[in-house]
Motif scaffolding. Sequence first.
Motif, PDB file in Angstrom:
ATOM      1  N   HIS A   1     -14.479   6.823   5.818  1.00  0.00           N
ATOM      2  CA  HIS A   1     -14.217   5.416   5.513  1.00  0.00           C
ATOM      3  C   HIS A   1     -13.075   5.267   4.503  1.00  0.00           C
ATOM      4  CE1 HIS A   1     -18.214   4.533   7.360  1.00  0.00           C
ATOM      5  NE2 HIS A   1     -17.580   3.421   7.692  1.00  0.00           N
ATOM      6  N   MET A   2     -13.044   6.148   3.514  1.00  0.00           N
ATOM      7  CA  MET A   2     -11.977   6.099   2.505  1.00  0.00           C
ATOM      8  C   MET A   2     -10.621   6.379   3.146  1.00  0.00           C
ATOM      9  SD  MET A   2     -13.885   8.048  -0.654  1.00  0.00           S
ATOM     10  CE  MET A   2     -12.460   8.039  -1.740  1.00  0.00           C
ATOM     11  N   ILE A   3     -10.566   7.395   3.994  1.00  0.00           N
ATOM     12  CA  ILE A   3      -9.302   7.729   4.670  1.00  0.00           C
ATOM     13  C   ILE A   3      -8.860   6.584   5.572  1.00  0.00           C
ATOM     14  CG2 ILE A   3      -8.269   9.250   6.410  1.00  0.00           C
ATOM     15  CD1 ILE A   3      -9.930  11.539   5.180  1.00  0.00           C
ATOM     16  N   THR A   4      -9.809   5.963   6.270  1.00  0.00           N
ATOM     17  CA  THR A   4      -9.480   4.833   7.147  1.00  0.00           C
ATOM     18  C   THR A   4      -8.845   3.697   6.358  1.00  0.00           C
ATOM     19  OG1 THR A   4     -11.265   5.374   8.686  1.00  0.00           O
ATOM     20  CG2 THR A   4     -10.455   3.100   8.705  1.00  0.00           C
ATOM     21  N   VAL A   5      -9.456   3.363   5.221  1.00  0.00           N
ATOM     22  CA  VAL A   5      -8.929   2.264   4.391  1.00  0.00           C
ATOM     23  C   VAL A   5      -7.556   2.619   3.820  1.00  0.00           C
ATOM     24  CG1 VAL A   5      -9.298   0.940   2.268  1.00  0.00           C
ATOM     25  CG2 VAL A   5     -11.207   1.366   3.824  1.00  0.00           C
ATOM     26  N   LEU A   6      -7.427   3.826   3.292  1.00  0.00           N
ATOM     27  CA  LEU A   6      -6.159   4.249   2.682  1.00  0.00           C
ATOM     28  C   LEU A   6      -5.030   4.297   3.714  1.00  0.00           C
ATOM     29  CD1 LEU A   6      -7.547   7.148   0.460  1.00  0.00           C
ATOM     30  CD2 LEU A   6      -6.612   4.990  -0.389  1.00  0.00           C
ATOM     31  N   ALA A   7      -5.308   4.906   4.871  1.00  0.00           N
ATOM     32  CA  ALA A   7      -4.278   5.050   5.908  1.00  0.00           C
ATOM     33  C   ALA A   7      -3.861   3.690   6.456  1.00  0.00           C
ATOM     34  CB  ALA A   7      -4.796   5.941   7.032  1.00  0.00           C
ATOM     35  N   SER A   8      -4.826   2.824   6.705  1.00  0.00           N
ATOM     36  CA  SER A   8      -4.499   1.488   7.213  1.00  0.00           C
ATOM     37  C   SER A   8      -3.694   0.698   6.185  1.00  0.00           C
ATOM     38  CB  SER A   8      -5.782   0.727   7.559  1.00  0.00           C
ATOM     39  OG  SER A   8      -6.530   1.416   8.535  1.00  0.00           O
ATOM     40  N   SER A   9      -4.049   0.871   4.906  1.00  0.00           N
ATOM     41  CA  SER A   9      -3.329   0.161   3.841  1.00  0.00           C
ATOM     42  C   SER A   9      -1.862   0.574   3.785  1.00  0.00           C
ATOM     43  CB  SER A   9      -4.004   0.429   2.486  1.00  0.00           C
ATOM     44  OG  SER A   9      -5.335  -0.027   2.489  1.00  0.00           O
ATOM     45  N   MET A  10      -1.593   1.852   4.075  1.00  0.00           N
ATOM     46  CA  MET A  10      -0.202   2.326   4.082  1.00  0.00           C
ATOM     47  C   MET A  10       0.624   1.571   5.111  1.00  0.00           C
ATOM     48  SD  MET A  10      -0.882   6.452   3.809  1.00  0.00           S
ATOM     49  CE  MET A  10       0.854   6.913   3.977  1.00  0.00           C
ATOM     50  N   VAL A  11       0.085   1.422   6.306  1.00  0.00           N
ATOM     51  CA  VAL A  11       0.829   0.761   7.381  1.00  0.00           C
ATOM     52  C   VAL A  11       0.955  -0.735   7.115  1.00  0.00           C
ATOM     53  CG1 VAL A  11       0.958   0.363   9.862  1.00  0.00           C
ATOM     54  CG2 VAL A  11       0.023   2.509   9.002  1.00  0.00           C
ATOM     55  N   VAL A  12      -0.131  -1.347   6.649  1.00  0.00           N
ATOM     56  CA  VAL A  12      -0.086  -2.780   6.329  1.00  0.00           C
ATOM     57  C   VAL A  12       0.956  -3.045   5.235  1.00  0.00           C
ATOM     58  CG1 VAL A  12      -1.393  -4.703   5.341  1.00  0.00           C
ATOM     59  CG2 VAL A  12      -2.452  -3.226   7.059  1.00  0.00           C
ATOM     60  N   ALA A  13       0.960  -2.199   4.205  1.00  0.00           N
ATOM     61  CA  ALA A  13       1.939  -2.351   3.122  1.00  0.00           C
ATOM     62  C   ALA A  13       3.364  -2.210   3.644  1.00  0.00           C
ATOM     63  CB  ALA A  13       1.668  -1.315   2.028  1.00  0.00           C
ATOM     64  N   CYS A  14       3.569  -1.259   4.557  1.00  0.00           N
ATOM     65  CA  CYS A  14       4.902  -1.057   5.134  1.00  0.00           C
ATOM     66  C   CYS A  14       5.365  -2.291   5.907  1.00  0.00           C
ATOM     67  CB  CYS A  14       4.888   0.178   6.044  1.00  0.00           C
ATOM     68  SG  CYS A  14       6.473   0.564   6.791  1.00  0.00           S
ATOM     69  N   ILE A  15       4.464  -2.854   6.704  1.00  0.00           N
ATOM     70  CA  ILE A  15       4.804  -4.049   7.479  1.00  0.00           C
ATOM     71  C   ILE A  15       5.113  -5.214   6.543  1.00  0.00           C
ATOM     72  CG2 ILE A  15       3.887  -5.775   9.089  1.00  0.00           C
ATOM     73  CD1 ILE A  15       2.277  -3.475  10.387  1.00  0.00           C
ATOM     74  N   LEU A  16       4.272  -5.417   5.524  1.00  0.00           N
ATOM     75  CA  LEU A  16       4.488  -6.518   4.574  1.00  0.00           C
ATOM     76  C   LEU A  16       5.800  -6.338   3.817  1.00  0.00           C
ATOM     77  CD1 LEU A  16       0.871  -6.963   3.132  1.00  0.00           C
ATOM     78  CD2 LEU A  16       2.078  -8.458   4.746  1.00  0.00           C
ATOM     79  N   TRP A  17       6.103  -5.088   3.441  1.00  0.00           N
ATOM     80  CA  TRP A  17       7.357  -4.827   2.725  1.00  0.00           C
ATOM     81  C   TRP A  17       8.559  -5.180   3.594  1.00  0.00           C
ATOM     82  CZ3 TRP A  17       8.822  -3.780  -2.136  1.00  0.00           C
ATOM     83  CH2 TRP A  17      10.120  -3.319  -2.340  1.00  0.00           C
ATOM     84  N   ASN A  18       8.516  -4.786   4.862  1.00  0.00           N
ATOM     85  CA  ASN A  18       9.647  -5.062   5.750  1.00  0.00           C
ATOM     86  C   ASN A  18       9.734  -6.532   6.158  1.00  0.00           C
ATOM     87  OD1 ASN A  18      11.199  -2.489   6.468  1.00  0.00           O
ATOM     88  ND2 ASN A  18       9.072  -1.818   6.625  1.00  0.00           N
ATOM     89  N   LEU A  19       8.638  -7.247   6.031  1.00  0.00           N
ATOM     90  CA  LEU A  19       8.670  -8.701   6.244  1.00  0.00           C
ATOM     91  C   LEU A  19       9.063  -9.442   4.969  1.00  0.00           C
ATOM     92  CD1 LEU A  19       5.438  -9.201   8.397  1.00  0.00           C
ATOM     93  CD2 LEU A  19       7.814  -9.369   9.179  1.00  0.00           C
ATOM     94  N   GLU A  20       9.355  -8.674   3.890  1.00  0.00           N
ATOM     95  CA  GLU A  20       9.734  -9.232   2.589  1.00  0.00           C
ATOM     96  C   GLU A  20       8.661 -10.173   2.048  1.00  0.00           C
ATOM     97  OE1 GLU A  20      13.574 -10.983   3.180  1.00  0.00           O
ATOM     98  OE2 GLU A  20      14.584  -9.042   3.209  1.00  0.00           O
ATOM     99  N   ALA A  21       7.409  -9.788   2.253  1.00  0.00           N
ATOM    100  CA  ALA A  21       6.287 -10.621   1.810  1.00  0.00           C
ATOM    101  C   ALA A  21       6.286 -10.877   0.299  1.00  0.00           C
ATOM    102  CB  ALA A  21       4.969  -9.980   2.246  1.00  0.00           C
ATOM    103  N   PRO A  22       6.559  -9.861  -0.556  1.00  0.00           N
ATOM    104  CA  PRO A  22       6.555 -10.146  -2.000  1.00  0.00           C
ATOM    105  C   PRO A  22       7.544 -11.250  -2.392  1.00  0.00           C
ATOM    106  CG  PRO A  22       6.543  -7.782  -1.608  1.00  0.00           C
ATOM    107  CD  PRO A  22       6.781  -8.430  -0.280  1.00  0.00           C
ATOM    108  N   ILE A  23       8.756 -11.175  -1.831  1.00  0.00           N
ATOM    109  CA  ILE A  23       9.772 -12.181  -2.162  1.00  0.00           C
ATOM    110  C   ILE A  23       9.343 -13.554  -1.657  1.00  0.00           C
ATOM    111  CG2 ILE A  23      12.155 -12.901  -1.729  1.00  0.00           C
ATOM    112  CD1 ILE A  23      12.875  -9.922  -1.559  1.00  0.00           C
ATOM    113  N   ARG A  24       8.806 -13.598  -0.456  1.00  0.00           N
ATOM    114  CA  ARG A  24       8.374 -14.876   0.129  1.00  0.00           C
ATOM    115  C   ARG A  24       7.211 -15.493  -0.647  1.00  0.00           C
ATOM    116  NH1 ARG A  24      10.925 -15.193   5.105  1.00  0.00           N
ATOM    117  NH2 ARG A  24      11.643 -13.178   5.927  1.00  0.00           N
ATOM    118  N   LEU A  25       6.411 -14.606  -1.296  1.00  0.00           N
ATOM    119  CA  LEU A  25       5.282 -15.104  -2.086  1.00  0.00           C
ATOM    120  C   LEU A  25       5.674 -15.407  -3.531  1.00  0.00           C
ATOM    121  CD1 LEU A  25       2.464 -12.745  -0.734  1.00  0.00           C
ATOM    122  CD2 LEU A  25       2.792 -15.171  -0.223  1.00  0.00           C
ATOM    123  N   GLY A  26       6.941 -15.142  -3.852  1.00  0.00           N
ATOM    124  CA  GLY A  26       7.459 -15.568  -5.152  1.00  0.00           C
ATOM    125  C   GLY A  26       7.355 -14.572  -6.277  1.00  0.00           C
ATOM    126  N   PHE A  27       7.186 -13.271  -5.979  1.00  0.00           N
ATOM    127  CA  PHE A  27       7.201 -12.288  -7.063  1.00  0.00           C
ATOM    128  C   PHE A  27       7.993 -11.059  -6.629  1.00  0.00           C
ATOM    129  CE2 PHE A  27       3.359 -11.608  -4.608  1.00  0.00           C
ATOM    130  CZ  PHE A  27       3.314 -10.241  -4.409  1.00  0.00           C
TER     131      PHE A  27
END
Length: 647
Positions: free
Chosen positions: A18-44
């Motif tokens: 379960h820990m590996i599943t959460v960690l691995a999925s978080s890596m991909v989600v973070a990558c997608i959000l980063w490339n969508l420029e989510a932090p900038i769009r959310l104002g930080f």
Amino acid sequence: MRKNGGAAMINSASLRNHMITVLASSMVVACILWNLEAPIRLGFAVLPQQYMAFQLGMALTIAYLKFNFRGEEKQTIGWFHGTVAAIIFAVLMYAALDFVWLLQEQAYRPWQITLIGAVVTLGVVEGIRRRTGWMLFAIVLVFMVYSLFADKVPGQLIGKALTIERMVQYIGFDPNAVFSTPLAVGTIIVMLFVFFGKLLFAAGGGNFFTDLAMAATGRSRGGSAKISVVGSALFGSISGSAVSNVVTTGVVTIPLMQRGGYTKRDAGAIEAVASTGGQLTPPIMGAAAFLMAEFLDISYFTVAGAALIPAILYYLSVFTQVDLIAGRDNIQPADTDTMTVREVLKEGWHFIIPFAVLLAALFWWRMDPEDSALLAAVAIVIVGFVRGYRGYRLTPRMLGRTFVETGTGMVDLILVVAAAGFVIGILNITGLGFALTLVLVDAVGSNAFLLLAVSAVICVILGMGMPTSGVYVLLAALVAPSLVEAGIDPIAAHLFILYFGMMSMITPPVALAAFAAATITEDDPLATGIASMRIGWAAFILPFIFVETPAILMQGSWIDIALNLGLAIIGVIAVTAGIVGYWSRGLGPVLRIAFTILGFAALPLGFLPAAFSIQLHIIAAIAAILLAVGLRFQGTHQKNEVKSGGN
């Protein structure tokens, strides 16, 4: 008591998964959000180093949760590995959160940076020992030891020495070391292409390309080997690893080749060479293309264009060789009931859409590689849910599993590029990078061929046992500067080191791709490696050609490009015929030597004076064509006589 122990073990294994599943999925989600420029769009604002620290923390945590001291997957966490994983996770999450303050205070060297540097250094070094073996581990260790005693090294390699504290602070934290270009490219660009590949295979794309290769080549002479060549070329460019390519496609193609009549040694060698070539083939090139574009500060389009003709010549050589071996050994078409190309395309035409989107985004719209990969991944998800292929269809459950497989599949690569960042950091801070360039150039003088030959040997040795991205990053830091300093075109120099770095995959003693194929064929690994060098002979010559003949890298006028491409094609086919000993009929020693000499003379190697060189190449090419046509005519005439006599 025994029952309680068993239950505890099951709970531990379940928790780990379960820990590996959460960690691995978080890596991909973070990558997608980063490339969508989510932090900038959310104002930080988030620094790239904060994002990289997050990804490195996730990857290291997974590595210590999942693998034991021998690098094998384990079923339970264990108190030691659990503690190490927790420390790494906590330290790198802190680094990700407080990186701005740490960067501001870096000049004062606070204890927090020392702690982060020590954890990152020890975690990455031990991680690469477990996951990639002793070669990269030993290389990184040598550079780390050098940095501690650089001022005591005699001769031109003397440099600026560091204390242990300063070394771990620099290589384990500084944006010019671990958190530099290799890790950025790996976590921002490469991860999305791995995700793209995983989605493609989850939707049935792997079966589609295998079926397409079978339909296109299976009914021709030596069709079983041609299926391997075409299928491995298609799969290999996406996979990012020659070894994973071998074990994925080889389990299908190698038994097919053996049933078709190829010896198990040749079958293993053909699969190893075809799989290795995928790492050199545009558009993805096992992620090396993106790293190369960043290192050279040029567009990805330029890199892919330069790599195209060498890749075509590489596979032309392999394809010609398997065809001539089939003719020599009377190997018939593949003994499999394959569909036609039309039937395959009728069922799987939808897989063309994501590739069309990817290529259009990369080459037509000139989007960034990461945006192109994300767009293509969206296209796969859409078509994968709408249409299936021969029992395969993308489902929400499979989509979720793809996130996990992408994250866990990125662990090794992130460790390798982080370790390469250590080497780059040490080269910079000690001055060793400049010294190595000076030593190599001084050692060979002005002899360009000798410099290339020495560099080729170094590349093969340093590349042993490492994945594509790691091979390229290491060699780009250690060897490429010497070639560029000697006057070689930068893109030619970087493609040169990539080719010879990848040749370590089929060159004994550590020919990982050949050894993986030998495991499937149950043949002698060393003999399979030697056979792989014979099958892949062109890859050892092509780098010398494109370094001295820029037209092969799409540089120059279209007339020059067409002329040199034509000469290279004739030369490659002629040399291959000489090596195999067959052209329409079996060749005796004299004809084999004639084909080989004329073929090499036709190749535009470019080491002779230009005016004399081009005339020699053209004359040799014409002679090779006349010899080939004469033998073909003679063989046809003899067959007709036999038929007439039979009637």
